[in-house]
Write an enzyme that holds these catalytic residues in place. Structure first.
Site, short mmCIF file in Angstrom:
data_model
loop_
_atom_site.label_atom_id
_atom_site.label_comp_id
_atom_site.label_asym_id
_atom_site.label_seq_id
_atom_site.Cartn_x
_atom_site.Cartn_y
_atom_site.Cartn_z
N HIS A 1 0.82 -1.22 0.00
CA HIS A 1 0.00 0.00 0.00
C HIS A 1 0.85 1.26 0.00
O HIS A 1 0.34 2.34 -0.29
CB HIS A 1 -0.93 0.00 1.22
CG HIS A 1 -2.04 -1.00 1.10
ND1 HIS A 1 -3.32 -0.66 0.74
CD2 HIS A 1 -2.05 -2.34 1.24
CE1 HIS A 1 -4.09 -1.74 0.69
NE2 HIS A 1 -3.33 -2.78 0.99
N ASP B 1 3.63 9.44 -0.92
CA ASP B 1 2.44 8.69 -0.51
C ASP B 1 2.22 7.55 -1.48
O ASP B 1 2.41 7.73 -2.70
CB ASP B 1 1.20 9.61 -0.56
CG ASP B 1 0.23 9.35 0.59
OD1 ASP B 1 0.14 8.19 1.02
OD2 ASP B 1 -0.41 10.31 1.03
P1 ADQ Z 1 -2.96 6.18 4.72
O1 ADQ Z 1 -1.55 6.64 4.87
O2 ADQ Z 1 -3.76 6.07 5.97
O3 ADQ Z 1 -3.04 4.77 3.92
P2 ADQ Z 1 -4.85 7.69 2.84
O4 ADQ Z 1 -4.93 6.93 1.58
O5 ADQ Z 1 -4.75 9.16 2.66
O6 ADQ Z 1 -3.61 7.28 3.71
O7 ADQ Z 1 -6.13 7.48 3.78
C1 ADQ Z 1 -6.78 6.29 3.99
C2 ADQ Z 1 -8.19 6.54 4.56
O8 ADQ Z 1 -8.13 7.14 5.86
C3 ADQ Z 1 -9.04 7.44 3.69
O9 ADQ Z 1 -10.29 6.82 3.50
C4 ADQ Z 1 -9.19 8.73 4.50
O10 ADQ Z 1 -10.43 9.37 4.33
C5 ADQ Z 1 -9.03 8.26 5.92
N1 ADQ Z 1 -8.44 9.32 6.77
C6 ADQ Z 1 -7.20 9.84 6.66
N2 ADQ Z 1 -7.02 10.79 7.60
C7 ADQ Z 1 -8.16 10.87 8.30
C8 ADQ Z 1 -8.58 11.69 9.40
N3 ADQ Z 1 -7.80 12.61 9.94
N4 ADQ Z 1 -9.84 11.50 9.89
C9 ADQ Z 1 -10.65 10.58 9.31
N5 ADQ Z 1 -10.31 9.78 8.27
C10 ADQ Z 1 -9.08 9.94 7.78
C11 ADQ Z 1 -2.14 3.87 3.28
C12 ADQ Z 1 -1.07 4.50 2.37
C13 ADQ Z 1 -1.72 5.36 1.30
C14 ADQ Z 1 -2.73 4.52 0.50
C15 ADQ Z 1 -3.68 3.78 1.44
C16 ADQ Z 1 -4.57 2.79 0.68
O11 ADQ Z 1 -0.16 5.28 3.16
O12 ADQ Z 1 -0.75 5.89 0.42
O13 ADQ Z 1 -3.49 5.38 -0.32
O14 ADQ Z 1 -2.96 3.04 2.42
O15 ADQ Z 1 -3.80 1.90 -0.07
#
Ligand code: ADQ
Length: 488
Positions: free
Chosen positions: A160, A368
């Site tokens: 991921h 990311d």
């Molecule tokens: P994350 O680093 O957690 O995931 P991201 O893809 O931005 O990053 O977010 C994942 C989920 O968490 C989204 O549905 C988002 O809405 C939710 N989220 C993030 N911050 C939040 C907050 N403050 N409050 C509520 N909800 C929040 C990892 C990798 C990413 C990759 C994903 C999926 O780091 O690059 O996109 O996995 O593969």
């Protein structure tokens, strides 16, 4: 999925796909699992203070037709495998931050021990025709551990987070275990074409792998296919959330409260990869250089707490609080604060309201894997009057979203200019960009992603047992001196 076998998902944490709070990924994987009456295996989230390392109680639960199997971790395992090697060595290194990586040997031994523990507890639950899909950097060596126990099933892996280029991977002490780990899988999925390109270069340069075309490589007596499978979101899930009463009320409240302001939004975990200090600085420049934004532009930044026991995260929190305080102190008025910084999780069901009320989204990570917030923001815009996405060129999402305003988050003046451009963009241009982005997001949603990956995994020829045996023979002795250099 064309295979008749049961699907087994393995990930660090197990989500109950039927819970209302389940995110798009849990739901999509849950759908795929439900179709085959599958099994989801991972850590229970429980840490046992006096538990023995390499051991843990296993729990069985059902969610509809899906079996959820979770295992507790001892404190020693949690601190070395999860907080240690996964999040203080692999996470920073894979996000190009070798300066923050701690390669302590105890961490690696714990990482290996827990992967071995997972393999042992999972192997006894497996059936010969199962198809196994392992997720993310916590579990890279899992297939190798399963192979060592004689498992012959098809095993796929999805990373991921980004896969950095070979010079960074090669800086990981004893990185050759990585190579052997990847070659124990049948299919390795990466988020972007450039990650897949890094994989190709790494295995060829560091293991002398032969490229056989279409992402297939041969080394260590095995073949692996590695390709990009960019993850998407569940567009319908977000549409459902947006039409709920709660979401509508929050949207109306935000629009009323900020009716004389222009809202910008940032939603992230509070992680150093997300570029938050750079984003705050670019926003400060916006106020300094474009005075029409004074008493108007308001950045709502939700930053959810994460990995708080790790020092780098604590330092980041203090830096952001300081910056928000300075900017509000320098530019705020009695009735206007430029930055609303909330250090908490924002309920998923309320995300659509925040996305819809905001004229601009700032998704500016330094690095990311994908970044789903970028896709969620676009999916939630109203086509008649859509907002603008300012997106880092270093988010995996940038490869699929060229119609966003792409920025280099390290270049603060250029980011400021892009934000100003987003705030003043004409309706026609906003609509053109939005409809191109939306079409892409709809076509490549999370269901399409899991289907495409699993179809590819099922279509892969099963390895002849000798090839697997030869891989197992190349395993070196377990780490005894704390140094994770295992093969050559
Ligand atoms: P994350 O680093 O957690 O995931 P991201 O893809 O931005 O990053 O977010 C994942 C989920 O968490 C989204 O549905 C988002 O809405 C939710 N989220 C993030 N911050 C939040 C907050 N403050 N409050 C509520 N909800 C929040 C990892 C990798 C990413 C990759 C994903 C999926 O780091 O690059 O996109 O996995 O593969």
């Amino acid at each position: 999925m064309s295979s008749t076998g049961r699907l087994v998902i393995v990930s660090n944490r197990v989500g109950d796909p039927r819970k209302a709070s389940a995110g798009g990924l849990a739901v999509a994987l849950g759908d795929a699992l439900a179709k085959s009456g599958g099994l989801w295996f991972g850590w229970s989230g429980k840490v046992v203070d006096d538990g023995a390392p390499g051991e843990g109680e296993v729990h069985h639960q059902r969610s509809g037709t899906v079996e959820l199997v979770t295992i507790d971790l001892s404190k020693a395992d949690h601190d070395t495998y999860y907080a240690g090697y996964s999040n203080q060595a692999l996470w920073p290194a894979f996000h190009y931050r070798l300066d923050l990586a701690d390669f302590a040997s105890g961490f690696f031994a714990g990482y290996q021990r827990v992967n071995r523990l997972f393999a042992r507890k999972l192997a006894v639950l497996l059936r010969p025709d199962d198809v196994i899909w392992v997720h993310d950097y916590h579990l890279i060596p899992l297939a190798d551990e399963l192979r060592a126990l004689g498992c012959r099933q098809r095993i796929g892996f999805f990373l991921h987070i980004p896969l950095p280029p070979p010079p960074i991977l090669a800086a990981i002490p004893g990185h050759k275990w990585l190579m052997r780990s990847f070659f124990a899988y049948d299919l390795v999925g990466l988020q972007t074409r450039s990650d897949a390109d890094h994989f190709a270069r790494f295995v060829q340069e560091e293991a002398g792998a032969r490229a056989l075309g279409e992402g297939r490589f041969e080394a260590l007596g095995r073949q692996v296919v590695a390709r990009a499978y960019p993850i998407g979101i569940d567009v319908e899930e977000f549409q459902r959330l947006a039409s709920s009463n709660d979401s509508r009320q929050t949207e109306a409240m935000l629009k009323k409260q900020y009716s004389h302001r222009r809202l910008l939004v940032g939603i992230d975990r509070l992680d150093y990869s997300k570029g938050l200090p750079q984003r705050f600085r670019a926003f400060r420049e916006l106020l300094a250089n474009y005075p029409e934004n004074l008493n108007s532009a308001t950045l709502i930044q939700i930053a959810s707490p994460t990995r708080e026991s790790v020092q780098a995260y604590e330092e980041l929190r203090r830096e952001l609080e300081g910056l928000a305080g300075e900017i509000n102190g320098d530019y705020g008025e009695l009735d206007w604060l430029p930055i609303r910084y909330l250090h908490r999780v924002w309920a998923r069901r309320r995300l659509p309201a925040l996305y819809r009320a905001s004229r601009v989204a700032l998704v500016t990570p330094l690095r990311d894997g994908m970044n789903l917030v970028a896709k969620e923001y676009v999916a939630m815009q109203v086509e008649a009057d859509p907002g603008v996405l300012v997106l880092s060129r270093f988010a995996g999402a940038a490869e699929q979203m060229p119609e966003a305003l792409l920025v280099n988050p390290y270049d603060i003046p250029a980011t400021t200019q892009a934000i100003q451009r987003a705030l003043s963009m004409s309706l026609v241009e906003r609509q053109e960009r939005h409809s191109a982005l939306l079409a892409q997001i709809r076509e490549h949603d999370v269901h399409d992603w899991s289907r495409t990956f699993l179809d590819a995994l099922s279509a892969i020829e099963t390895r002849p047992p000798e090839a697997i045996a030869s891989l197992v023979l190349q395993r070196a002795a377990p780490v005894s001196d704390g140094k994770p250099d295992l093969i050559t």
